[in-house]
Enzyme design. Structure first.
Site, PDB file in Angstrom:
ATOM      1  N   LYS A  59     -29.106  10.780 -11.708  1.00  0.00           N
ATOM      2  CA  LYS A  59     -28.810  11.809 -10.699  1.00  0.00           C
ATOM      3  C   LYS A  59     -27.383  11.645 -10.185  1.00  0.00           C
ATOM      4  CE  LYS A  59     -30.965   8.847  -7.177  1.00  0.00           C
ATOM      5  NZ  LYS A  59     -32.218   8.544  -6.466  1.00  0.00           N
ATOM      6  N   ARG A 156     -40.809   9.977   3.073  1.00  0.00           N
ATOM      7  CA  ARG A 156     -39.694  10.838   2.695  1.00  0.00           C
ATOM      8  C   ARG A 156     -40.343  11.973   1.923  1.00  0.00           C
ATOM      9  NH1 ARG A 156     -34.662   8.025  -0.406  1.00  0.00           N
ATOM     10  NH2 ARG A 156     -36.050   8.468  -2.127  1.00  0.00           N
ATOM     11  N   TYR A 278      -1.646   5.104  10.701  1.00  0.00           N
ATOM     12  CA  TYR A 278      -2.062   5.942  11.826  1.00  0.00           C
ATOM     13  C   TYR A 278      -2.657   5.101  12.958  1.00  0.00           C
ATOM     14  CZ  TYR A 278      -1.775  10.126   8.850  1.00  0.00           C
ATOM     15  OH  TYR A 278      -1.355  11.146   8.047  1.00  0.00           O
ATOM     16  N   MET A 328      -6.002   9.428   4.004  1.00  0.00           N
ATOM     17  CA  MET A 328      -6.674  10.251   2.992  1.00  0.00           C
ATOM     18  C   MET A 328      -6.324   9.821   1.573  1.00  0.00           C
ATOM     19  SD  MET A 328      -6.777  14.384   2.455  1.00  0.00           S
ATOM     20  CE  MET A 328      -7.232  14.739   4.141  1.00  0.00           C
TER      21      MET A 328
HETATM   22  C1  LIG Z   1     -32.615   7.264  -6.733  1.00  0.00           C
HETATM   23  C2  LIG Z   1     -34.027   6.967  -7.037  1.00  0.00           C
HETATM   24  C3  LIG Z   1     -34.351   5.976  -7.986  1.00  0.00           C
HETATM   25  C4  LIG Z   1     -33.323   5.033  -8.566  1.00  0.00           C
HETATM   26  O1  LIG Z   1     -33.046   4.040  -7.590  1.00  0.00           O
HETATM   27  P1  LIG Z   1     -32.084   2.801  -7.879  1.00  0.00           P
HETATM   28  O2  LIG Z   1     -32.203   1.973  -6.660  1.00  0.00           O
HETATM   29  O3  LIG Z   1     -30.726   3.356  -8.076  1.00  0.00           O
HETATM   30  O4  LIG Z   1     -32.584   2.112  -9.092  1.00  0.00           O
HETATM   31  C5  LIG Z   1     -35.684   5.853  -8.369  1.00  0.00           C
HETATM   32  N1  LIG Z   1     -36.646   6.614  -7.808  1.00  0.00           N
HETATM   33  C6  LIG Z   1     -36.374   7.535  -6.848  1.00  0.00           C
HETATM   34  C7  LIG Z   1     -37.479   8.318  -6.250  1.00  0.00           C
HETATM   35  C8  LIG Z   1     -35.061   7.723  -6.421  1.00  0.00           C
HETATM   36  O5  LIG Z   1     -34.792   8.612  -5.462  1.00  0.00           O
END
Ligand SMILES: *Cc1c(COP(=O)(O)O)cnc(C)c1O
Length: 391
Positions: A59, A156, A278, A328
């Site tokens: 992802k 979640r 800054y 930045m």
């Molecule tokens: C992002 C995610 C993973 C992968 O998690 P990692 O800690 O990067 O291995 C697996 N399952 C779900 C539901 C996730 O949201």
């Protein structure tokens, strides 16, 4: 020639990537992604969890590293199952892996069932409303391949225990759905001593018993390190494949994949009492030599620093602390006394051998995951692949 293939160690491969004359002179930063290390990480985890299947979570553009290169490399390593978050990511992944099984962790947004069916992306459904939409989207004869997300305590996404009991009592809720996987996600898997791990696993088993038999999955990168009981039929690591070491109970058997270097734009002398950046938050306690490097918060280097920890950038292996605020596009580092004297155009290490992604995360008040996924689209990307020579 004996014909054996000798793979230089990952450090050497990373160093070579920076010598590469394909790096344009105008590139202000370089992100080197070692696809050989990525493939070997996947193989190491697949071996660790066998006979469970090792999938790959790709992802967010493969955690910022470039799905277009990461997905094909993982496929060549033998990975057959991928997880993305959204339907759009799924469509992109489908083009890269035509024969793979692809799951979408975010499930379906309202009215989006066709996007999943068209690209053969399996939505991970986590509410009664989503189940209802999936069932309603079917045109009678065909089946809709889906995964069920059950919530074992993260609160979640995922069906609650009451939802699962409802599905158990009303089997038509799953009418026409072909359940490929039942999954849940752990809240505290990085801490092997946390009682919530085993508690979630028990709830998961309780929920699975109320659902039609299907493959199961609860472990991501850290969960798979908790032992066999957490492997079920499939594990789904992301971070560890990219070299991440978030598990606190020992070393995950993976090697680093990413290094990030930025160029020095300018080296200047600052007199004692002079301030840098800054807000004039840093002033030189003594006459100092300051290098200005071409990386800033727009490149994914967090502006927030933790007061307790110096954030270091490495110049030819020597630690140089970040001074003043991150702006930045620029960071100032103190290179007083560093030899050989750093020069304009030199590449300095933000992430790599001396500065693991976790360290930069901790020193920035965040985690390595956020550093990875925020890395600059502005930096030149170079991919190390098949860095083997015959010896
Ligand atoms: C992002 C995610 C993973 C992968 O998690 P990692 O800690 O990067 O291995 C697996 N399952 C779900 C539901 C996730 O949201």
């Amino acid at each position: 020639m004996a014909g054996t293939i000798v793979r230089p160690p990952s450090e050497k491969r990373a160093a070579k990537a920076l010598e590469d004359d394909r790096i344009p002179a105008s590139a202000t930063g370089v992100i080197a992604v070692d696809l050989d290390a990525l493939a070997s990480n996947w193989r190491a985890l697949a071996k660790l969890v066998s006979p469970a299947e090792c999938a790959a979570v790709v992802k967010a553009n493969a955690y910022g590293l470039g799905a277009a290169r990461v997905i094909p490399a993982l496929r060549r390593a033998g990975c057959r199952t991928f997880f993305i978050a959204t339907a759009d990511e799924g469509a992109a992944a489908r083009a890269l892996a035509p024969d793979a099984t692809i799951y979408a962790l975010d499930g379906m947004t309202p009215g989006s069932a066709d996007a999943f069916l068209n690209f053969k992306i399996i939505p991970v459904l986590g509410s009664i409303a989503e189940l209802r939409e999936a069932v309603a989207s079917l045109s009678g004869q065909s089946a809709f391949p889906v995964a069920l997300h059950v919530d074992s305590g993260l609160n979640r996404l995922g069906l609650s225990l009451a939802d699962v009991q409802d599905v158990n009592a009303v089997p038509s809720r799953l009418k026409g759905l072909d359940i490929k996987l039942v999954l849940s996600h752990l809240a505290c898997a990085d801490d092997p001593t946390h009682p919530k791990n085993e508690a979630q696993r028990k709830v998961f088993d309780q929920m699975r018993a109320l659902l039609p038999a299907a493959r199961a999955s609860i472990a991501a990168s850290d969960g798979l390190m908790l032992g066999r009981a957490y492997h079920y039929g499939l594990v789904r690591p992301g971070y560890a494949l990219y070299g991440g070491q978030a598990f606190q109970g020992g070393r995950t058997p993976v090697e680093p994949v990413v290094s990030v270097h930025a160029r020095i734009l300018h080296v200047r002398d600052v007199a004692a009492g002079g301030t840098v950046g800054y807000g004039a938050t840093w002033s030189a306690a003594r006459a100092s030599r300051i290098a200005i490097i071409a990386a800033g918060y727009a490149d994914g280097i967090p502006r927030a620093a933790t007061a307790q920890l110096p954030r270091n950038v490495y110049v030819n292996g020597a630690a140089a602390p970040v001074v003043g605020r991150v702006s930045m596009d620029l960071i100032a580092i103190d290179v007083t006394g560093v030899t050989p004297v750093p020069q304009r155009g030199d590449l300095v290490e933000l992430v790599g051998k001396h500065n693991p992604i976790e360290t930069l995360g901790v020193q920035s008040g965040t985690i390595g995951y956020e550093i990875l996924t925020s890395l600059s689209p502005r930096f030149h990307r170079t991919y190390i692949e098949n860095a083997a020579h015959h010896g």
